[in-house]
Design an enzyme around this catalytic site. Structure first.
Site, PDB file in Angstrom:
ATOM      1  N   GLY A  25      28.402   4.749 -27.330  1.00 50.91           N
ATOM      2  CA  GLY A  25      28.922   4.030 -26.180  1.00 50.91           C
ATOM      3  C   GLY A  25      27.824   3.948 -25.134  1.00 50.91           C
ATOM      4  CB  SER A  26      27.744   2.453 -21.787  1.00 54.91           C
ATOM      5  OG  SER A  26      28.904   3.109 -21.300  1.00 54.91           O
ATOM      6  CD  GLU A  28      28.009   8.196 -25.763  1.00 59.75           C
ATOM      7  OE1 GLU A  28      28.436   9.006 -24.924  1.00 59.75           O
ATOM      8  OE2 GLU A  28      28.473   7.054 -25.896  1.00 59.75           O
ATOM      9  CD  GLU A  47      34.632   6.758 -31.608  1.00 59.38           C
ATOM     10  OE1 GLU A  47      34.097   6.182 -30.645  1.00 59.38           O
ATOM     11  OE2 GLU A  47      35.651   6.326 -32.203  1.00 59.38           O
ATOM     12  CG  HIS A  70      31.886   6.618 -25.583  1.00 57.32           C
ATOM     13  ND1 HIS A  70      30.883   6.694 -24.653  1.00 57.32           N
ATOM     14  CD2 HIS A  70      32.747   5.672 -25.108  1.00 57.32           C
ATOM     15  CE1 HIS A  70      31.111   5.845 -23.671  1.00 57.32           C
ATOM     16  NE2 HIS A  70      32.245   5.215 -23.916  1.00 57.32           N
ATOM     17  CG  HIS A 280      51.063  23.405 -46.296  1.00 55.64           C
ATOM     18  ND1 HIS A 280      50.770  22.286 -47.053  1.00 55.64           N
ATOM     19  CD2 HIS A 280      51.612  22.920 -45.149  1.00 55.64           C
ATOM     20  CE1 HIS A 280      51.114  21.200 -46.397  1.00 55.64           C
ATOM     21  NE2 HIS A 280      51.636  21.551 -45.245  1.00 55.64           N
ATOM     22  N   GLY A 400      43.834  19.688 -44.124  1.00 56.90           N
ATOM     23  CA  GLY A 400      44.913  18.823 -44.593  1.00 56.90           C
ATOM     24  C   GLY A 400      45.037  17.529 -43.825  1.00 56.90           C
TER      25      GLY A 400
END
Length: 526
Positions: A25-26, A28, A47, A70, A280, A400
């Site tokens: 993004g800007s 970065e 991402e 970002h 689980h 998971g």
């Protein structure tokens, strides 16, 4: 005086973190400016896919990896994928952009308010340096914390910091090293050897950390010297033992009662490189059978501290395996042969049974193929048909959370370019990381994606029965054609309809990514 950016790039270069996974993004862009030629930037289109690729790459290479995200929005998009990296203990170093310092307090657009708190408690360490001159030191801490904890870390950096002067005290950062050693002491070693050699009916439970640490073959030697049953720990994300070995009993079910049942008749359970345990399904009962003792060996102090039963030794499992192998005699008879290949089950109608697909993979793909699997409803079929005898043969979403499989396969292929890589992906999970196909095409990776299409969330259907909610909505996903989706991203694709056609397709060795879609019958995880 060099800039913060230059010192930081030099530090990353010296530490070998020259492959950067990101979606910029800007905020970065100032970090990415003047990136040295030795760096490789791997662009992902979302991402979640970025983190999944980095996770697979780090697991495949055994090295920490740099992820560039970002601010709040991009970091938030990545958090689901980060849960898998946390559970697999993957050392990701996440560096995120932040607004310029004067704009953070007024909450200007793209400011991340209290950025470290956003990622806690998920990551092992998170910070935003108090001043620009502290950025190189904080970056080094992010790396060393990730290595020492084996867990993702997060560093938020205001983008005006990168152009600031670093200061003289930043230079010693370039030569820093942090080394960890964790062998048991003499008294601990004597105690452990006495417990293991004195057991009448020991049992081994080994976890994914064994494969991560490159101890796959060492675990086999230990098991053969003990001549005892071997289970993989529940919720397994790596395969730490050959699944056709005569001592291997499978992956433990992820419920308290069935785990206890598997331990019946054993006086000692030795757990190596796994938490105790990652359950689980809630199937309550006593944690251990009467008269059974459990000893856990792990280098994860947090896992040792939170275990609800047993004794724990916090040490590197490799050092403990070496210790026990030296204390045990070699077997006085040759090992039994590995188990043979069962005939795959078939399905009624045009769809293939998943066992037919997995038998084809087993027979047609090279023996050293690495499989990244995210088809949760086909677990039982997978383990019945596959024959995996090498380290790094199996990767699974450790927490998971869906979305690891397809990006993870791309990351493993990037990390091990000389090894065949296959992603075995269900149609339900594929949509979470589908944009990774574009990265595979751009990187020209020879990765194969086998897309199992059954038109439903099969694992959820199984859980609906388990939980007594068979009428839950939103479980069917008809109308998806992944061949057309893949072609749109630049990946060659075909839809196969029979075993002969599937085997012929798998026998080919293309130099670029491909997707093979096959319709499969609905099965359950167990």
């Amino acid at each position: 005086m060099p800039s913060v950016r230059r010192i930081s790039h030099e530090f990353l270069d010296r530490q070998g973190l020259t492959t950067v996974f990101g979606n910029p993004g800007s905020n970065e862009l100032p970090f990415l400016a003047e990136l040295p030629e030795s760096f490789r930037y791997v662009l992902g289109l979302h991402e979640g896919a970025v983190v999944g690729m980095a996770d697979g790459y780090a697991q495949a290479t055994g090295r920490p990896v740099l992820v560039n995200l970002h601010a709040a929005s991009g970091s938030g998009n990545a958090m689901g994928a980060l849960t898998n990296a946390v559970a697999s203990r993957t050392p990701l170093v996440v560096v995120a952009g932040q607004q310029v310092r004067p704009a953070i307090g007024p909450e200007a657009n793209l400011a991340s308010v209290d950025a470290p708190a956003l990622m806690k408690p998920l990551v092992g360490w998170a910070a935003e340096p108090a001043c620009a001159q502290d950025v190189p030191r904080a970056l080094a801490q992010a790396l060393f914390e990730a290595e020492l904890q084996r867990r993702p870390t997060y560093l938020s950096v205001p983008y005006d910091d990168w152009a600031a002067e670093a200061g003289d005290n930043s230079l010693p950062i370039l030569d820093r090293r942090v080394i960890r050693a964790s062998a048991p002491g003499a008294a601990q070693a004597d105690w452990l050897v006495g417990q293991v050699t004195g057991a009448r009916r020991p049992l081994l439970v080994i976890g994914g950390d064994i494969d991560t640490a490159g101890l796959f073959d060492d675990a086999v030697e230990l098991a053969e010297r003990l001549d005892c049953p071997v289970w993989a720990a529940p919720s397994q994300f790596r395969l730490p033992f050959p699944n056709r070995h005569p001592l291997f009993r499978g992956v433990l079910p992820a419920g308290i009662a069935p785990v206890t049942e598997a331990f019946e008749g054993h006086d000692l359970v030795l757990v190596l490189g796994a938490p105790v345990f990652r359950y689980h399904e809630y199937l309550p009962g006593p944690y251990l059978p009467q008269g059974t003792r459990l000893i856990q060996v792990t280098d994860d102090a947090s896992a040792a501290a939170r275990a609800p039963m047993g004794e724990a030794l916090v040490a590197h499992p490799g050092a403990v395996i070496d210790l026990l192998v030296q204390a045990l005699d070699r077997p006085d008879r040759p090992a039994a042969p590995y188990r043979g290949d069962p005939e795959p089950l078939t399905a009624e109608g045009p769809a293939l049974h998943p066992e037919q697909v997995f038998a084809a993979l087993r027979d047609e793909m090279p023996r050293d193929t690495a499989y990244v699997v995210e088809s949760t409803s086909t677990n039982a079929a997978w383990w019945r048909q596959m024959d995996l005898r090498r380290s790094g043969s199996y990767y699974f979403p450790a927490a998971g959370g869906l979305g690891f499989g397809l990006p993870g396969a791309v990351g493993v292929a990037l990390g091990q370019p000389d090894r065949p890589v296959v992603g075995v992906i269900g149609d339900g999970s594929a949509n979470y990381g589908i944009t990774a196909l574009w990265t595979a095409a751009q990187q020209r990776l020879p990765v194969t994606i086998v897309l199992l299409r059954n038109g439903t969330y099969g694992a959820l259907r199984w859980f609906g029965g388990l939980l007594g909610v068979p009428d839950a909505p939103g479980l069917d996903i008809p109308g998806l054609d992944f061949t057309r989706i893949a072609e749109g991203y630049g990946v060659a694709a075909q839809h196969v309809t029979g075993t002969d056609e599937l085997r012929a397709a798998l026998a080919e060795r293309p130099a670029h990514p491909r997707l093979i879609q096959v319709d499969t019958a609905l099965t359950t995880p167990s």
